[in-house]
Design an enzyme around this catalytic site. Structure first.
Site, PDB file in Angstrom:
ATOM      1  N   SER A   1       3.262  -2.010  10.274  1.00 17.48           N
ATOM      2  CA  SER A   1       4.720  -1.999  10.462  1.00 17.48           C
ATOM      3  C   SER A   1       5.360  -3.361  10.202  1.00 17.48           C
ATOM      4  O   SER A   1       6.361  -3.706  10.831  1.00 17.48           O
ATOM      5  CB  SER A   1       5.092  -1.468  11.851  1.00 17.48           C
ATOM      6  OG  SER A   1       4.636  -0.128  11.994  1.00 17.48           O
TER       7      SER A   1
ATOM      8  N   GLU B   1      -7.019   4.745   7.717  1.00 14.59           N
ATOM      9  CA  GLU B   1      -6.849   6.168   7.389  1.00 14.59           C
ATOM     10  C   GLU B   1      -8.100   6.712   6.702  1.00 14.59           C
ATOM     11  O   GLU B   1      -8.431   7.888   6.838  1.00 14.59           O
ATOM     12  CB  GLU B   1      -5.585   6.350   6.525  1.00 14.59           C
ATOM     13  CG  GLU B   1      -4.328   6.146   7.371  1.00 14.59           C
ATOM     14  CD  GLU B   1      -3.113   5.647   6.621  1.00 14.59           C
ATOM     15  OE1 GLU B   1      -3.084   5.693   5.385  1.00 14.59           O
ATOM     16  OE2 GLU B   1      -2.172   5.189   7.302  1.00 14.59           O
TER      17      GLU B   1
ATOM     18  N   GLY C   1       2.745  -1.158   4.213  1.00 12.80           N
ATOM     19  CA  GLY C   1       2.789   0.256   3.868  1.00 12.80           C
ATOM     20  C   GLY C   1       4.214   0.698   3.576  1.00 12.80           C
ATOM     21  O   GLY C   1       4.728   0.522   2.471  1.00 12.80           O
ATOM     22  N   GLY C   2       4.874   1.252   4.581  1.00 10.54           N
ATOM     23  CA  GLY C   2       6.199   1.848   4.406  1.00 10.54           C
ATOM     24  C   GLY C   2       7.189   0.951   3.686  1.00 10.54           C
ATOM     25  O   GLY C   2       7.912   1.402   2.783  1.00 10.54           O
TER      26      GLY C   2
ATOM     27  N   GLY D   1       2.238   2.421  10.494  1.00  6.49           N
ATOM     28  CA  GLY D   1       3.159   3.539  10.287  1.00  6.49           C
ATOM     29  C   GLY D   1       3.869   4.008  11.538  1.00  6.49           C
ATOM     30  O   GLY D   1       4.503   5.056  11.547  1.00  6.49           O
TER      31      GLY D   1
ATOM     32  N   ASN E   1       0.874  -1.174   0.000  1.00  2.00           N
ATOM     33  CA  ASN E   1       0.000   0.000   0.000  1.00  2.00           C
ATOM     34  C   ASN E   1       0.910   1.223   0.000  1.00  2.00           C
ATOM     35  O   ASN E   1       1.487   1.563   1.027  1.00  2.00           O
ATOM     36  CB  ASN E   1      -0.895  -0.016   1.248  1.00  2.00           C
ATOM     37  CG  ASN E   1      -1.696   1.269   1.383  1.00  2.00           C
ATOM     38  OD1 ASN E   1      -1.834   2.022   0.427  1.00  2.00           O
ATOM     39  ND2 ASN E   1      -2.229   1.510   2.581  1.00  2.00           N
ATOM     40  N   TRP E   2       1.011   1.834  -1.166  1.00  2.00           N
ATOM     41  CA  TRP E   2       1.917   2.986  -1.276  1.00  2.00           C
ATOM     42  C   TRP E   2       1.365   4.233  -0.605  1.00  2.00           C
ATOM     43  O   TRP E   2       2.063   5.230  -0.501  1.00  2.00           O
ATOM     44  CB  TRP E   2       2.187   3.297  -2.763  1.00  2.00           C
ATOM     45  CG  TRP E   2       3.084   2.317  -3.437  1.00  2.00           C
ATOM     46  CD1 TRP E   2       3.805   1.318  -2.848  1.00  2.00           C
ATOM     47  CD2 TRP E   2       3.386   2.259  -4.846  1.00  2.00           C
ATOM     48  NE1 TRP E   2       4.531   0.637  -3.803  1.00  2.00           N
ATOM     49  CE2 TRP E   2       4.293   1.201  -5.033  1.00  2.00           C
ATOM     50  CE3 TRP E   2       2.974   2.991  -5.956  1.00  2.00           C
ATOM     51  CZ2 TRP E   2       4.794   0.850  -6.286  1.00  2.00           C
ATOM     52  CZ3 TRP E   2       3.461   2.661  -7.205  1.00  2.00           C
ATOM     53  CH2 TRP E   2       4.372   1.597  -7.365  1.00  2.00           C
ATOM     54  N   LYS E   3       0.106   4.198  -0.223  1.00  3.15           N
ATOM     55  CA  LYS E   3      -0.570   5.383   0.326  1.00  3.15           C
ATOM     56  C   LYS E   3      -0.381   6.552  -0.656  1.00  3.15           C
ATOM     57  O   LYS E   3      -0.310   6.340  -1.860  1.00  3.15           O
ATOM     58  CB  LYS E   3      -0.039   5.714   1.717  1.00  3.15           C
ATOM     59  CG  LYS E   3      -0.011   4.501   2.641  1.00  3.15           C
ATOM     60  CD  LYS E   3       0.139   4.878   4.069  1.00  3.15           C
ATOM     61  CE  LYS E   3       0.362   3.635   4.897  1.00  3.15           C
ATOM     62  NZ  LYS E   3      -0.003   3.813   6.278  1.00  3.15           N
TER      63      LYS E   3
ATOM     64  N   HIS F   1      -9.514   1.051   4.855  1.00  2.00           N
ATOM     65  CA  HIS F   1      -8.245   1.305   5.541  1.00  2.00           C
ATOM     66  C   HIS F   1      -8.515   2.265   6.700  1.00  2.00           C
ATOM     67  O   HIS F   1      -9.342   3.176   6.586  1.00  2.00           O
ATOM     68  CB  HIS F   1      -7.229   1.900   4.557  1.00  2.00           C
ATOM     69  CG  HIS F   1      -5.839   1.925   5.108  1.00  2.00           C
ATOM     70  ND1 HIS F   1      -5.432   2.867   6.022  1.00  2.00           N
ATOM     71  CD2 HIS F   1      -4.778   1.103   4.907  1.00  2.00           C
ATOM     72  CE1 HIS F   1      -4.162   2.626   6.350  1.00  2.00           C
ATOM     73  NE2 HIS F   1      -3.747   1.558   5.691  1.00  2.00           N
TER      74      HIS F   1
ATOM     75  N   GLU G   1      -5.404  -4.931  10.628  1.00  2.00           N
ATOM     76  CA  GLU G   1      -4.425  -3.854  10.778  1.00  2.00           C
ATOM     77  C   GLU G   1      -4.704  -3.091  12.075  1.00  2.00           C
ATOM     78  O   GLU G   1      -5.534  -2.164  12.088  1.00  2.00           O
ATOM     79  CB  GLU G   1      -4.515  -2.890   9.596  1.00  2.00           C
ATOM     80  CG  GLU G   1      -4.217  -3.528   8.262  1.00  2.00           C
ATOM     81  CD  GLU G   1      -3.572  -2.530   7.308  1.00  2.00           C
ATOM     82  OE1 GLU G   1      -2.486  -2.824   6.825  1.00  2.00           O
ATOM     83  OE2 GLU G   1      -4.146  -1.448   7.090  1.00  2.00           O
TER      84      GLU G   1
HETATM   85  C1  PEP Z   1      -0.809   0.186   5.804  1.00  2.00           C
HETATM   86  O1  PEP Z   1      -0.793   1.329   5.366  1.00  2.00           O
HETATM   87  O2  PEP Z   1      -1.739  -0.561   5.509  1.00  2.00           O
HETATM   88  C2  PEP Z   1       0.291  -0.246   6.657  1.00  2.00           C
HETATM   89  C3  PEP Z   1       0.230  -1.429   7.199  1.00  2.00           C
HETATM   90  O3  PEP Z   1       1.328   0.639   6.834  1.00  2.00           O
HETATM   91  P1  PEP Z   1       2.737   0.337   7.530  1.00  2.00           P
HETATM   92  O4  PEP Z   1       3.228  -0.977   6.997  1.00  2.00           O
HETATM   93  O5  PEP Z   1       3.605   1.476   7.132  1.00  2.00           O
HETATM   94  O6  PEP Z   1       2.497   0.264   8.994  1.00  2.00           O
END
Ligand code: PEP
Length: 249
Positions: free
Chosen positions: A211, A98, A232-233, A173, A9-11, A96, A167
């Protein structure tokens, strides 16, 4: 037994040039080998055409980070499931945290989005997860079950066609990861809920997200009810993402 799924997930992190370099580094890293797991990258909508060009015919699928709850019409700014399908999306992330937090998406809206995706032949990756306050209040199980129940209620006999992503909001994040045991406990709850809702619960992959990185992926992915990761990251770095893919055997 399903293959595991590792989805990035590049956001809201992308540009034509960085996407090009990142995708090419990932494809180079695979060295033409078909990975043992399914892979996907979920990009901001304007870049889906670019991903279609870069990834068509490769082992990496692509998807969106959201989809409209409406089929078409006067919904300025929205992107429909049919439009995503036009650009070859196999997946659409829905719900998600967010989007729930910053865009007020309710369980009912998330369920409608999942249904729209399915109707267009796109697999929704349905995100569920508790906030830190909810975890500390002992509400984790109730929260994730409520979020998933809303989707099951609407998609009904198509429940076996969804992907679920657990999640924990406090882990997204933040660099704080649920321990494999904490994640497994919630995944087992979701798995039991799916088993009661569909005749084919084994088809539903339940991903962990929060994470996940190259260092912790193997222990999380070794848990019996963790069927992959939503990343994500670490999906913004080709080497890290490929290490997670390699850990997911
Ligand atoms: C996400 O955005 O779904 C996510 C899990 O982010 P991160 O891996 O950066 O925590």
């Amino acid at each position: 037994m399903n293959k595991k799924l590792i989805a990035g997930n590049w956001k809201m992190n992308a540009s034509l040039s960085t996407n090009d370099a990142l995708v090419k580094a990932m494809l180079d890293g695979l060295q033409g080998a078909v990975p043992a797991v399914d892979m996907a990258l979920c990009a901001p909508a304007p870049y889906l055409a670019q991903l279609q060009t870069l990834l068509q015919g490769s082992p990496i699928a692509w998807g969106s980070q959201d989809v409209s709850a409406h089929e078409q019409g006067a919904y300025t700014g929205e992107v429909s499931a049919g439009m995503l399908k036009d650009f070859g999306c196999r997946y659409a992330i829905v719900g998600h945290s967010e989007r729930r937090q910053y865009h007020g998406e309710t369980d009912a809206v998330v369920a409608a989005k999942a249904q729209r995706a399915l109707a267009a032949g796109i697999t929704p990756i349905v995100c569920v997860g508790e906030t830190l306050a909810e975890r500390e209040a002992g509400e984790t199980e109730a929260v994730v079950k409520r979020q998933l129940a809303a989707v099951i209620h609407v998609v009904a006999h198509c429940t076996s066609e969804i992907v679920v992503a657990y999640e924990p909001v406090w882990a997204i994040g933040t660099g704080k990861t649920a321990t494999p045991e904490m994640a497994q406990a919630v995944h087992a709850v979701l798995r039991a809920q799916l088993a009661a809702a569909t005749q084919h619960p084994e088809r539903v992959r339940v991903l962990y997200g929060g994470s996940m990185n190259a260092a912790n992926a193997a222990s999380l992915l070794a848990q019996p009810d963790i069927d992959g990761g939503l990343i994500g990251g670490a999906s913004l770095k080709a080497a890290d993402f490929l290490q997670i893919v390699a850990a997911a055997r």
